[in-house]
Every structure is written in C-alpha cells, then in structure tokens.
Design an enzyme around this catalytic site. Structure first.
Site, PDB file in Angstrom:
ATOM      1  N   ASP A  18     -42.335  -6.740-123.841  1.00 34.66           N
ATOM      2  CA  ASP A  18     -41.366  -5.968-123.071  1.00 34.66           C
ATOM      3  C   ASP A  18     -41.448  -6.296-121.583  1.00 34.66           C
ATOM      4  OD1 ASP A  18     -39.373  -4.125-122.634  1.00 34.66           O
ATOM      5  OD2 ASP A  18     -40.708  -2.393-122.608  1.00 34.66           O
ATOM      6  N   ARG A  31     -31.439 -12.393-116.214  1.00 37.22           N
ATOM      7  CA  ARG A  31     -32.340 -11.918-117.259  1.00 37.22           C
ATOM      8  C   ARG A  31     -32.813 -13.055-118.161  1.00 37.22           C
ATOM      9  NH1 ARG A  31     -32.471  -6.462-118.491  1.00 37.22           N
ATOM     10  NH2 ARG A  31     -32.710  -6.929-120.711  1.00 37.22           N
ATOM     11  N   HIS A  35     -36.596 -14.160-120.006  1.00 38.46           N
ATOM     12  CA  HIS A  35     -36.870 -14.490-121.413  1.00 38.46           C
ATOM     13  C   HIS A  35     -37.530 -15.863-121.536  1.00 38.46           C
ATOM     14  CE1 HIS A  35     -34.971 -10.932-122.913  1.00 38.46           C
ATOM     15  NE2 HIS A  35     -33.818 -11.228-122.358  1.00 38.46           N
ATOM     16  N   THR A  64     -33.223  -5.401-134.393  1.00 39.19           N
ATOM     17  CA  THR A  64     -31.890  -5.224-134.969  1.00 39.19           C
ATOM     18  C   THR A  64     -30.939  -4.609-133.950  1.00 39.19           C
ATOM     19  OG1 THR A  64     -32.708  -3.146-135.916  1.00 39.19           O
ATOM     20  CG2 THR A  64     -32.642  -5.062-137.372  1.00 39.19           C
ATOM     21  N   GLU A  65     -31.478  -3.904-132.959  1.00 40.48           N
ATOM     22  CA  GLU A  65     -30.653  -3.270-131.927  1.00 40.48           C
ATOM     23  C   GLU A  65     -30.308  -4.213-130.777  1.00 40.48           C
ATOM     24  OE1 GLU A  65     -32.554  -0.589-134.472  1.00 40.48           O
ATOM     25  OE2 GLU A  65     -33.631  -1.824-133.009  1.00 40.48           O
ATOM     26  N   ASN A  66     -31.034  -5.335-130.662  1.00 44.25           N
ATOM     27  CA  ASN A  66     -30.822  -6.233-129.527  1.00 44.25           C
ATOM     28  C   ASN A  66     -29.482  -6.966-129.561  1.00 44.25           C
ATOM     29  OD1 ASN A  66     -34.334  -7.234-129.181  1.00 44.25           O
ATOM     30  ND2 ASN A  66     -33.187  -5.570-128.197  1.00 44.25           N
ATOM     31  N   ARG A  69     -26.907  -6.243-126.794  1.00 42.80           N
ATOM     32  CA  ARG A  69     -27.046  -6.734-125.420  1.00 42.80           C
ATOM     33  C   ARG A  69     -25.908  -7.705-125.091  1.00 42.80           C
ATOM     34  NH1 ARG A  69     -33.517  -7.589-124.141  1.00 42.80           N
ATOM     35  NH2 ARG A  69     -34.146  -5.446-124.649  1.00 42.80           N
ATOM     36  N   LEU A 192     -42.594   3.062-129.566  1.00 40.57           N
ATOM     37  CA  LEU A 192     -42.692   1.997-130.556  1.00 40.57           C
ATOM     38  C   LEU A 192     -41.399   1.195-130.687  1.00 40.57           C
ATOM     39  CD1 LEU A 192     -44.691   3.668-133.469  1.00 40.57           C
ATOM     40  CD2 LEU A 192     -45.425   1.766-132.030  1.00 40.57           C
TER      41      LEU A 192
END
Length: 237
Positions: A18, A31, A35, A64-66, A69, A192
C-alpha cells in the site's frame, strides 16, 4: 539489527503493498510512477524472503475492487504485471514455487497462459512459496469455496456433514498452504481491505508508517522482530 540466523525461517507472511499512489503524489509524479517503484521493491523483497527461508509470502498485487480506478492506472498496473510474468521465470532458478491467487477470467489470455505455465514449471520447487494475489478478493474467494463444496455435495462426492474447516480450506486458492502468521501493511493504514479474510483469522496484524515504494529489507526485519515479540494465544490463555 541483532537477530538469530533463523529468526524468520518457516514463517508465512501476507503483505498488502500500500502507498504507491501517495508516494508518487508526494513527489509530484503520476500514480503510475509509484506503481513502477513499488514493483521494484516487490522484486527485492521476494528475493529477501527466499534468503530468510520464509515458508510463504503472499503479495496483494491487485484487488477485485481495483478495476474501479482510472483506466490509465489500471492499464499501467497490468503492464507491470505483464513484465513481472516474463521475469517470474527467474524464480524457478531460485527454487521458488509461484502460485497466483484470484479470479483469472477477466485477465488477458496471454497472461492466463503464462500464469499456468509458471505454476507448472515451479510446482516442485522447495524454496519460499510466492503467492501473487491478482484480481483477488477475500469475500470472492470464500464464495468460490462455498460454491465448490456445494457442487461436490450436489454431485454426491461428499455429504453436508463432511464439510469442516479442513474441507473449506482445501477449496481456497491457498489450499495446502499454511495460514499467515502475520499480515503486514505498510503506509500506516489499519485495515485488511478484503485480503485473506479466512486465512487471517488468527494472524497478527502489523502496520508500519512507511509507504510501500520506500519499504526496505530492514523494514521487513523490523516487522518480523515485532511479530516474534508478540504472544499468540489462539483464543486460549
């Protein structure tokens, strides 16, 4: 740091990488630069885990939520993952077993073929197990395991009463692996984020106030040292 030679041997660790975006923002960079730097740290920490004879390390690379973005950021992460897949063959020489956790369906066919090939070529290696969580979500993993067990019951392969923790664990992406001893999250955050929800039931949680692109081998030493000074009672006294 003064430490015994085997202070990390046999440990299982989960790492939530993170802070890439915040690292880049602090430097006035896009950004995507964060990475890229984070990927360099990732590769170095993998090698260090192998040197320390850590049993397994799971890196949370993409959730799965990324997908929500910005497209540019998602594309950059996927490009980096593609580069990693090419380099991952080097881990065969270092005796690492490589396992990919997560739903592969949305990934490019080329990636899926490379992932399967890497897993096959490294499956008998005896060094650190390197788990890469890509398009991974803890809830999704639990739902998948429940469906697999339900199908086995439906097909007559097992009875409902045969379902226990061992059977459930055997249907997870990490089947056959030791649960993490601790979950490490750099960047100072204290959650988490849908990572290894089943496996982390008794894991220690260690948060460190360092962004992932600045994370070093010394930081991992500090995290392991903190874990080694924790008292784990697993619900007992």
């Amino acid at each position: 740091m003064d430490r015994p030679q085997n202070f990390a041997e046999g440990l299982s660790i989960g790492i939530i990488m993170d802070g890439n975006g915040r690292w880049a923002k602090k430097r006035g960079l896009p950004r995507t630069a964060g990475h890229k730097k984070g990927a360099e740290v990732f590769r170095d920490i993998i090698r260090y885990c192998n040197e320390l004879k850590i049993a397994s390390v799971t890196f949370y690379a993409f959730s799965t939520e990324n997908w929500a973005r910005p497209l540019e950021e998602v594309s950059a992460i996927m490009r980096l993952f593609g580069e990693y897949l090419i380099m991952a063959y080097d881990y065969q020489k270092e005796n690492n077993r490589v396992v990919f956790l997560g739903d592969r369906a949305p990934l490019p066919e080329k990636f899926k073929a490379q992932m399967a090939d890497i897993e096959e070529k490294t499956k008998n290696n005896t060094g650190t197990v390197l788990n890469v969580a890509i398009n991974y979500g803890g809830r999704q993993e639990i739902l998948r395991a429940a469906k697999l067990l339900a199908q086995k019951v439906k097909d007559g392969q097992m009875a409902v009463d045969d379902i226990d923790e061992a059977a459930f664990s055997g249907c997870l992406y990490t089947a056959g692996q030791k649960d993490p001893d601790f979950i490490l999250r750099p960047s100072g955050e204290m959650r988490l984020s849908n990572f290894m929800l089943w496996q982390a039931s008794y894991a220690e949680f260690i948060s460190m106030d360092v962004l992932w692109p600045d994370f070093t081998r010394a930081d991992l030493d500090r995290a392991i040292d903190e874990y080694n000074h924790r008292s784990r009672r697993f619900g007992g006294l």
